[in-house]
Write an enzyme that holds these catalytic residues in place. Structure first.
Site, mmCIF file in Angstrom:
data_model
loop_
_atom_site.group_PDB
_atom_site.id
_atom_site.type_symbol
_atom_site.label_atom_id
_atom_site.label_comp_id
_atom_site.label_asym_id
_atom_site.label_seq_id
_atom_site.Cartn_x
_atom_site.Cartn_y
_atom_site.Cartn_z
ATOM 1 C CE1 TYR A 69 -3.659 2.529 0.653
ATOM 2 C CE2 TYR A 69 -2.344 3.011 2.696
ATOM 3 C CZ TYR A 69 -3.426 3.432 1.740
ATOM 4 O OH TYR A 69 -4.341 4.469 1.848
ATOM 5 C CE1 TYR A 113 -6.284 0.524 -11.974
ATOM 6 C CE2 TYR A 113 -6.795 0.075 -9.660
ATOM 7 C CZ TYR A 113 -7.309 -0.181 -10.711
ATOM 8 O OH TYR A 113 -8.241 -1.157 -11.087
#
Length: 149
Positions: free
Chosen positions: A41, A97
């Protein structure tokens, strides 16, 4: 509540990662050499101009893929690029993204294991998905495979 010394050693020492990672690896019965794909992450946070872009660097080290201080060179040598030794954040990560908390990270690991990812890693059998939350007070490592145990 104020973090104790054991809970918070600074942004460069993520103690929770060094618990979640080894626990997940032990429970899955795998080693770092078994991993074909890695998601860490790295999304932007809600503070203006702030991000967690440093987390893949610290994650590589705190998860034990490289020794402390070696992640920068490991990345610079393109080991984390598609086709490298350990493809990392193959969907571009949260910074490129989308930011959907850990869901984008989990989604890419699932796609890699299903063989349907846009940047599919050929022959990928094991994907490690890792994230932190609660201002680094919590950490989770999920190991996925497309093969039975």
């Amino acid at each position: 509540m104020r973090a104790s010394r054991h809970q918070w050693s600074g942004f460069h020492l993520l103690a929770r990662v060094r618990v979640a990672g080894p626990t997940a690896f032990a429970e899955a019965g795998i080693t770092h050499n078994d991993v074909d794909h890695l998601m860490i992450y790295d999304a932007p946070c809600s503070l203006p101009g702030a991000s967690f872009a440093h987390l893949p660097i610290y994650g590589l080290e705190d998860l034990g893929f490289v020794a402390r201080g070696e992640a920068g060179a490991f990345i610079a040598e393109r080991n984390t690029a598609p086709g490298g030794k350990l493809p990392l954040n193959t969907n571009g990560g949260g910074l490129s993204y989308m930011h959907s908390s850990m869901y984008g990270t989990l989604q890419e690991s699932v796609r890699q294991m299903r063989g349907i990812a846009p940047a599919q890693i050929p022959g990928a059998k094991i994907s490690v998905c890792h994230g932190v939350g609660g201002m680094f007070a919590a950490s989770a490592t999920i190991i996925m495979s497309n093969e039975p145990p």
